[in-house]
Enzyme design. Structure first.
Site, PDB file in Angstrom:
ATOM      1  N   ARG A 139      -8.260  -4.645  -2.510  1.00 28.21           N
ATOM      2  CA  ARG A 139      -7.770  -3.863  -3.196  1.00 28.21           C
ATOM      3  C   ARG A 139      -8.444  -3.581  -4.336  1.00 28.21           C
ATOM      4  O   ARG A 139      -8.224  -4.069  -5.408  1.00 28.21           O
ATOM      5  CB  ARG A 139      -6.372  -4.241  -3.385  1.00 28.21           C
ATOM      6  CG  ARG A 139      -5.295  -2.955  -3.740  1.00 28.21           C
ATOM      7  CD  ARG A 139      -3.770  -3.418  -4.067  1.00 28.21           C
ATOM      8  NE  ARG A 139      -3.235  -4.101  -2.888  1.00 28.21           N
ATOM      9  CZ  ARG A 139      -2.638  -3.586  -2.046  1.00 28.21           C
ATOM     10  NH1 ARG A 139      -2.686  -2.376  -1.772  1.00 28.21           N
ATOM     11  NH2 ARG A 139      -1.958  -4.381  -1.156  1.00 28.21           N
TER      12      ARG A 139
ATOM     13  N   CYS B 147       0.924  -1.194   0.078  1.00 29.95           N
ATOM     14  CA  CYS B 147       0.026  -0.048  -0.183  1.00 29.95           C
ATOM     15  C   CYS B 147       0.654   1.155  -0.258  1.00 29.95           C
ATOM     16  O   CYS B 147       0.592   2.128  -0.743  1.00 29.95           O
ATOM     17  CB  CYS B 147      -1.130  -0.097   1.318  1.00 29.95           C
ATOM     18  SG  CYS B 147      -2.196  -1.410   1.306  1.00 29.95           S
TER      19      CYS B 147
END
Length: 233
Positions: free
Chosen positions: A132, A55
């Site tokens: 995601r 991330c």
């Protein structure tokens, strides 16, 4: 034998073409609503968690390419179920590492309302981690593309930009884009509407600026296409 109980409630079924559900949320830039971005494209994306390496790499890449999204009138909007203090600390850590200040809001979705609204919640780990996901939303707040990635693999920002370019070309000119299309490449024109038009594509496509490999498979340069709305070009 004890068995782990897994929540099998179906995820919210959002599909391409539907109006994006509106929401109001706390972010690192204050309270925002999705509808305040009407008139812009929005790239709404979730990430599994703050202070995680994949991330972090994505947010660095988003920040580095933010001017490219701005050129395309795209508002980035991140979301995870981490707290706002966690978001702020993580973004400060990224700024310390790279010198990059995050130029877009990051939603703190502690109650998972946005995640559930968009089906971003991993059903096996509800309230622990969002998946995601990417939702590309057009200026009329309609969902134009949906992508999902595993937690282990980061997104390709250049592919997201390419997809936005393709969607904007389709919106402005009413054409389609072929596999592996890049800006500047020929585009696919709509199918023939009459039999005479079909015959022209077979016998003399060059006269109408087309390159046809079959009557249903014709390309042209974008410069030859009139925008559907000249003011939107």
């Amino acid at each position: 034998m004890n068995r782990e109980i897994i929540d099998e409630t179906p995820r919210q079924c959002l599909t391409i073409g539907r109006i994006a559900p509106d929401f109001t949320a706390i972010t690192t830039e204050g309270v925002v609503t999705l509808s305040q971005y009407r008139g812009q494209w929005v790239l709404l994306f979730s990430h599994p968690g703050d202070f995680t390496p994949v991330c972090t790499s994505e947010f660095i890449a988003f920040a580095q390419l933010y001017p490219e999204f701005e050129k395309r009138n795209v508002q980035l909007l991140g979301v995870s179920i981490d707290s706002n203090p966690s978001h702020l600390g993580w973004l400060y850590s990224i700024m310390e590492m790279t010198g990059l200040r995050m130029p877009f809001p990051l939603i703190s979705d502690r109650d998972a309302k946005v995640a559930e609204l968009y089906g971003m919640v991993n059903p096996d780990r509800i309230y622990e981690q969002s998946v995601r996901d990417v939702f590309i939303i057009d200026p009329n707040q309609r969902i134009r593309a949906i992508l999902a990635y595993p937690a282990t693999n980061g997104r390709n920002m250049y592919e997201l930009l390419r997809l936005i370019d393709a969607l904007q070309v389709t919106t402005t000119y009413g054409v389609s884009t072929p596999a592996n299309w890049m800006p500047g490449d020929p585009v696919i024109v709509p199918e023939a509407r009459t039999f005479d038009e079909l015959l022209q594509r077979v016998t003399d496509p060059e006269s109408v600026g087309l390159n046809c490999l079959a009557w249903y498979y014709c390309f042209t340069d974008l410069s030859q296409v009139t925008p559907l709305n000249p003011e939107s070009e």
